[in-house]
Write an enzyme that holds these catalytic residues in place. Structure first.
Site, PDB file in Angstrom:
ATOM      1  N   THR A   1      -1.537   2.647  -6.592  1.00 60.07           N
ATOM      2  CA  THR A   1      -2.080   1.746  -5.571  1.00 60.07           C
ATOM      3  C   THR A   1      -1.704   2.290  -4.204  1.00 60.07           C
ATOM      4  OG1 THR A   1      -2.053  -0.301  -6.881  1.00 60.07           O
ATOM      5  CG2 THR A   1      -1.841  -0.566  -4.542  1.00 60.07           C
TER       6      THR A   1
ATOM      7  N   ASP B   1      -6.499  -0.486  -1.384  1.00 55.39           N
ATOM      8  CA  ASP B   1      -7.599   0.137  -2.111  1.00 55.39           C
ATOM      9  C   ASP B   1      -8.020  -0.806  -3.245  1.00 55.39           C
ATOM     10  OD1 ASP B   1      -5.142   0.748  -3.608  1.00 55.39           O
ATOM     11  OD2 ASP B   1      -6.501   1.878  -4.902  1.00 55.39           O
TER      12      ASP B   1
ATOM     13  N   ARG C   1      -8.725   0.370  -6.730  1.00 55.49           N
ATOM     14  CA  ARG C   1      -8.698   0.995  -8.059  1.00 55.49           C
ATOM     15  C   ARG C   1      -7.539   0.431  -8.878  1.00 55.49           C
ATOM     16  NH1 ARG C   1      -8.694   7.452  -8.748  1.00 55.49           N
ATOM     17  NH2 ARG C   1     -10.914   7.060  -8.330  1.00 55.49           N
TER      18      ARG C   1
ATOM     19  N   LYS D   1      -6.673  -6.584  -4.435  1.00 53.00           N
ATOM     20  CA  LYS D   1      -5.218  -6.466  -4.364  1.00 53.00           C
ATOM     21  C   LYS D   1      -4.618  -7.234  -3.194  1.00 53.00           C
ATOM     22  CE  LYS D   1      -5.425  -1.904  -6.502  1.00 53.00           C
ATOM     23  NZ  LYS D   1      -5.034  -0.480  -6.449  1.00 53.00           N
TER      24      LYS D   1
ATOM     25  N   GLY E   1       1.736  -2.314  -8.248  1.00 54.99           N
ATOM     26  CA  GLY E   1       2.509  -2.367  -9.484  1.00 54.99           C
ATOM     27  C   GLY E   1       1.625  -2.815 -10.630  1.00 54.99           C
TER      28      GLY E   1
ATOM     29  N   SER F   1       1.839   4.032  -4.912  1.00 58.26           N
ATOM     30  CA  SER F   1       1.932   5.468  -5.178  1.00 58.26           C
ATOM     31  C   SER F   1       1.343   6.302  -4.051  1.00 58.26           C
ATOM     32  CB  SER F   1       1.219   5.796  -6.493  1.00 58.26           C
ATOM     33  OG  SER F   1      -0.131   5.385  -6.438  1.00 58.26           O
TER      34      SER F   1
ATOM     35  N   ASP G   1      -4.183  10.517  -3.557  1.00 54.85           N
ATOM     36  CA  ASP G   1      -3.412   9.968  -4.677  1.00 54.85           C
ATOM     37  C   ASP G   1      -4.366   9.620  -5.808  1.00 54.85           C
ATOM     38  OD1 ASP G   1      -1.296   8.718  -6.173  1.00 54.85           O
ATOM     39  OD2 ASP G   1      -2.112   6.800  -5.512  1.00 54.85           O
TER      40      ASP G   1
ATOM     41  N   SER H   1      -5.043   5.873  -6.646  1.00 55.70           N
ATOM     42  CA  SER H   1      -5.758   5.044  -5.671  1.00 55.70           C
ATOM     43  C   SER H   1      -7.193   5.542  -5.556  1.00 55.70           C
ATOM     44  CB  SER H   1      -5.071   5.096  -4.299  1.00 55.70           C
ATOM     45  OG  SER H   1      -3.700   4.796  -4.411  1.00 55.70           O
TER      46      SER H   1
END
Length: 279
Positions: A40, A56, A58, A72, A86, A168, A205, A208
């Site tokens: 994330t 984001d 995903r 999110k 998480g 992340s 990343d 994400s």
């Protein structure tokens, strides 16, 4: 007699009973479950008139993209929102729980919720579970003290900062914030900076991806922009993949006939007569 029925209180402190049990299970051949990587990029920034939160969209299950348009940014109170990184179930559960308790608090007191109240309830709840609730949060809102932004780690520690990132892709987003942040930013500047920070996580990343959601919180209200920007647009197929027969060489060919067999089993006259009588 009554004292014999009272359950003894276990001594305080850490107990190693489960550690011994787990070691015994490993010796017996049981495989220890492996953790699944989550991904994330969430961020928040304080600007002149309020807070801008970004995330984001995903959601992943290890190497699998489970949801391309996951929300999110969670509702906490009319003036408070929270980004979660998480485990999706943990972030959804803990934010719903605190949102419910704050609603009861507002009904009892008749006052607008303060960000510090939500922060205290979240950090105490997470600390109680010692980090086993996988919820890294970015909490932002505007109350009587002005715009406030906090980061909350899964084990309960918190930070109060003018801009924060979690997840992340947080290092990618933090690089953008450190290069472009300035005090008392205008709304459009803040929205663009948060968008660029989330996009940095999307493109750098693997956990994400997809779109960029923003939530603008001011004293006048909340503007939830979903999606604010489609950072990772899916490309269009440039050609067809329908090939004529014979395009690819056939190395070997084998034709096997399908043989069907049918057998008729005669029924004894007595059995046939009994079946007719039963009908």
């Amino acid at each position: 007699m009554a004292s014999d029925q009272v359950t003894s209180v276990p001594p305080g402190g850490f107990t190693f009973d489960l550690c011994a049990r787990n070691a015994m299970l490993e010796r017996a051949g049981m495989k220890v479950p492996k953790g699944v990587k989550t991904g994330t990029t969430i961020a928040g920034i304080v600007f002149k008139d309020g807070i801008v939160l970004g995330a984001d969209t995903r959601a992943t299950e290890g190497p699998i993209v489970a949801d391309k348009n996951c929300s999110k940014i969670h509702y906490i109170a009319p003036n408070i929102y929270c980004c979660g990184a998480g485990t999706a179930a943990d972030t959804e559960s803990v934010t719903n729980l605190i949102s419910s308790t704050l609603e009861l608090h507002r009904l009892q007191t008749g006052r607008k919720s303060r960000v510090i109240t939500a922060l205290r309830q979240l950090k105490q709840h997470l600390y109680r579970y010692q980090g086993h609730i996988s919820a890294a949060l970015v909490l932002g809102g505007v109350d009587v003290t002005g715009p406030v932004l906090y980061s909350i780690h899964p084990h309960g520690s918190t930070d109060k900062l003018p801009y924060v990132t979690m997840g992340s892709g947080s290092l990618c987003a933090m690089g953008v914030f450190e290069a472009g942040y300035k005090k008392d930013m205008e709304l459009e500047e803040a929205k663009t900076l948060v968008r660029d920070a989330i996009a940095a996580g999307v493109f750098n990343d693997l956990g994400s991806g997809s779109n960029v959601d923003l939530c603008v919180i001011t004293k006048d209200g909340v503007e939830y922009l979903r999606p604010y920007d489609v950072a990772n647009v899916r490309g269009e197929r440039q050609n067809t993949y329908a090939y004529d027969k014979g395009t690819t060489a056939v190395l070997t060919e084998s034709v096997r006939p399908v043989i069907t067999s049918e057998s008729v089993v005669p029924v004894a006259p007595d059995a046939a007569a009994a079946a007719e009588d039963a009908e």
